[in-house]
Design an enzyme around this catalytic site. Sequence first.
Site, PDB file in Angstrom:
ATOM      1  N   GLU A   1      -6.087  -7.506   8.519  1.00 39.70           N
ATOM      2  CA  GLU A   1      -7.381  -7.780   7.891  1.00 39.70           C
ATOM      3  C   GLU A   1      -8.394  -6.648   8.081  1.00 39.70           C
ATOM      4  OE1 GLU A   1      -7.078 -10.070   6.032  1.00 39.70           O
ATOM      5  OE2 GLU A   1      -6.729 -12.054   6.879  1.00 39.70           O
TER       6      GLU A   1
ATOM      7  N   HIS B   1      -2.897 -10.847  16.872  1.00 39.94           N
ATOM      8  CA  HIS B   1      -1.961 -11.530  15.983  1.00 39.94           C
ATOM      9  C   HIS B   1      -1.046 -12.417  16.805  1.00 39.94           C
ATOM     10  CE1 HIS B   1       1.089 -12.167  12.863  1.00 39.94           C
ATOM     11  NE2 HIS B   1       0.101 -11.896  12.031  1.00 39.94           N
TER      12      HIS B   1
HETATM   13  N1  ACO Z   1     -10.698 -10.644  20.218  1.00 41.52           N
HETATM   14  C1  ACO Z   1     -10.799 -11.043  21.507  1.00 41.52           C
HETATM   15  N2  ACO Z   1      -9.807 -11.661  22.182  1.00 41.52           N
HETATM   16  C2  ACO Z   1      -8.668 -11.888  21.508  1.00 41.52           C
HETATM   17  C3  ACO Z   1      -8.489 -11.487  20.179  1.00 41.52           C
HETATM   18  C4  ACO Z   1      -9.561 -10.842  19.528  1.00 41.52           C
HETATM   19  N3  ACO Z   1      -9.490 -10.462  18.256  1.00 41.52           N
HETATM   20  N4  ACO Z   1      -7.244 -11.846  19.786  1.00 41.52           N
HETATM   21  C5  ACO Z   1      -6.661 -12.462  20.835  1.00 41.52           C
HETATM   22  N5  ACO Z   1      -7.518 -12.476  21.865  1.00 41.52           N
HETATM   23  C6  ACO Z   1      -7.304 -13.049  23.186  1.00 41.52           C
HETATM   24  C7  ACO Z   1      -7.129 -14.548  23.138  1.00 41.52           C
HETATM   25  O1  ACO Z   1      -8.391 -15.184  23.175  1.00 41.52           O
HETATM   26  C8  ACO Z   1      -6.297 -14.796  24.381  1.00 41.52           C
HETATM   27  O2  ACO Z   1      -7.142 -14.696  25.495  1.00 41.52           O
HETATM   28  P1  ACO Z   1      -6.761 -15.493  26.864  1.00 41.52           P
HETATM   29  O3  ACO Z   1      -5.369 -15.053  27.241  1.00 41.52           O
HETATM   30  O4  ACO Z   1      -7.812 -15.036  27.807  1.00 41.52           O
HETATM   31  O5  ACO Z   1      -6.837 -16.951  26.526  1.00 41.52           O
HETATM   32  C9  ACO Z   1      -5.369 -13.587  24.398  1.00 41.52           C
HETATM   33  O6  ACO Z   1      -6.062 -12.552  23.681  1.00 41.52           O
HETATM   34  C10 ACO Z   1      -4.022 -13.791  23.769  1.00 41.52           C
HETATM   35  O7  ACO Z   1      -4.189 -14.318  22.471  1.00 41.52           O
HETATM   36  P2  ACO Z   1      -2.933 -14.598  21.556  1.00 41.52           P
HETATM   37  O8  ACO Z   1      -2.147 -15.729  22.131  1.00 41.52           O
HETATM   38  O9  ACO Z   1      -2.249 -13.323  21.283  1.00 41.52           O
HETATM   39  O10 ACO Z   1      -3.655 -15.044  20.215  1.00 41.52           O
HETATM   40  P3  ACO Z   1      -3.369 -16.329  19.305  1.00 41.52           P
HETATM   41  O11 ACO Z   1      -1.964 -16.300  18.843  1.00 41.52           O
HETATM   42  O12 ACO Z   1      -3.842 -17.561  19.981  1.00 41.52           O
HETATM   43  O13 ACO Z   1      -4.364 -16.037  18.095  1.00 41.52           O
HETATM   44  C11 ACO Z   1      -5.402 -14.817  16.358  1.00 41.52           C
HETATM   45  C12 ACO Z   1      -4.093 -15.066  17.130  1.00 41.52           C
HETATM   46  C13 ACO Z   1      -5.956 -16.152  15.871  1.00 41.52           C
HETATM   47  C14 ACO Z   1      -5.085 -13.964  15.145  1.00 41.52           C
HETATM   48  C15 ACO Z   1      -6.397 -14.106  17.297  1.00 41.52           C
HETATM   49  O14 ACO Z   1      -5.878 -12.856  17.664  1.00 41.52           O
HETATM   50  C16 ACO Z   1      -7.769 -13.950  16.693  1.00 41.52           C
HETATM   51  O15 ACO Z   1      -8.575 -14.866  16.752  1.00 41.52           O
HETATM   52  N6  ACO Z   1      -8.092 -12.763  16.070  1.00 41.52           N
HETATM   53  C17 ACO Z   1      -9.369 -12.552  15.449  1.00 41.52           C
HETATM   54  C18 ACO Z   1      -9.409 -13.172  14.050  1.00 41.52           C
HETATM   55  C19 ACO Z   1      -8.531 -12.404  13.060  1.00 41.52           C
HETATM   56  O16 ACO Z   1      -8.594 -11.178  12.979  1.00 41.52           O
HETATM   57  N7  ACO Z   1      -7.754 -13.166  12.258  1.00 41.52           N
HETATM   58  C20 ACO Z   1      -6.834 -12.603  11.265  1.00 41.52           C
HETATM   59  C21 ACO Z   1      -5.412 -12.682  11.757  1.00 41.52           C
HETATM   60  S1  ACO Z   1      -4.288 -11.876  10.658  1.00 41.52           S
HETATM   61  C22 ACO Z   1      -3.871 -13.036   9.510  1.00 41.52           C
HETATM   62  O17 ACO Z   1      -3.814 -14.204   9.765  1.00 41.52           O
HETATM   63  C23 ACO Z   1      -3.562 -12.594   8.122  1.00 41.52           C
END
Ligand code: ACO
Length: 381
Positions: A318, A265
């Site tokens: 989710e 998130h």
């Molecule tokens: N799986 C694998 N890696 C992840 C995930 C995940 N679910 N979530 C974050 N990361 C990774 C990012 O790729 C990033 O990696 P890096 O540092 O090597 O580049 C690191 O963790 C940090 O990411 P954040 O900055 O915390 O994430 P960001 O704010 O960019 O994105 C998001 C948030 C889009 C929700 C992301 O966590 C994601 O894609 N999750 C999967 C999809 C999902 O479940 N979406 C629903 C969100 S809830 C909602 O909107 C109601």
Amino acid sequence: MTTTVNNPAPNSQGLAGIVAATTALSKVEGTLGRLIYRGYNIHDLAKRITFEEAVHLLWVGHLPNQAELTELKAKLAAQRKLSPAALSVLQALPKTAEPMDVLRTAVSADGAAGEISGAPTLDQAIMVTARIPLILAAFARLRNGQTLLEARPDLGQAANYLYLMNGQAPSEAQERALNSYLVMLADHGMNASTFAARVVASTQSDLASSVVAAIGALKGPLHGGAPSKVKDMLEEIQAAGGKEGAEKWLRNKLENGEVLMGFGHRVYRTVDPRAEELKGMAELASPREFGFASYIEETALKLLAEYKPGRKIYTNVEYYSAVLLGSLGLPGDFFTPTFASSRVAGWTAHILEQAANNRIIRPESDYTGPESATFVPLARR
Ligand code: ACO
């Protein structure tokens, strides 16, 4: 030509950490794992109020007394009819259309037909909130070749939606579960779809256009489009050997640089309070599916800590939404539209809030192209 940036601020990719609006509606505290609606902790509201009470809290500013609740319910029930424009759109679209696209188009049709026009009002918010479940249920039945059902004014928003979708009134437990879900998903600070709605509202565009923009933003898998992908992920893992093959399957995704759906998130750096509530509800509603999902969750969290050390990735709202909504008989491609049927309360509250104290939302960009190029006429290029 050089673009001058007034009051330059650091460029934050994805606007992370940037305050884009002032709101009295909801507050998300990412490090504490706290969500409040107008001062109320979501844990105090989740299982205790109906969707209509949450909507009143967001729109009007306080939890309704009995008379106010009765009045709001009557107004919502009075709007439970499909407009001729929306109905003809539903009939014209292919049965294979994605329900989120159908919803976006039908709300847009209501706007174009003049059902929702002019400056945003509370009555328009009531209309669009009352009609979204009808649009969804009508499309679900049309694509299955079923006749449309009349909305039931004696049922609340949650029960009426399940009645229209499934053809029978839900049990008390199902109604309670959907109410809790709808209450918890109704608003969440400056999430992507709410931001989209506020940007459109800030141009003094109309409420239908703002809601259409929000639906488009919610649809993406990085935002509200995740729960059906969670369902797909759980089914794929099940087909690839179930619990035994789970770690290999998940590891493979992470090795390929893919994200695991239902985790992570932008704001929460600890447990999402809604995910906590939904987990408990999913366990009650669907113990068998829950057992498998919680095993996968545990494995995924272990691997995320290994592959993304220090990133503090937790289960998001989710993940267990997918289990809970599945237990209510809703098809996977209706999970995100059901989310929209709740979040529309927040979108419309934000649209009204933006309209009441407006300045056009217009950020700047960091230009990375060349500063000076020599023009060559077409014949000499
Ligand atoms: N799986 C694998 N890696 C992840 C995930 C995940 N679910 N979530 C974050 N990361 C990774 C990012 O790729 C990033 O990696 P890096 O540092 O090597 O580049 C690191 O963790 C940090 O990411 P954040 O900055 O915390 O994430 P960001 O704010 O960019 O994105 C998001 C948030 C889009 C929700 C992301 O966590 C994601 O894609 N999750 C999967 C999809 C999902 O479940 N979406 C629903 C969100 S809830 C909602 O909107 C109601």
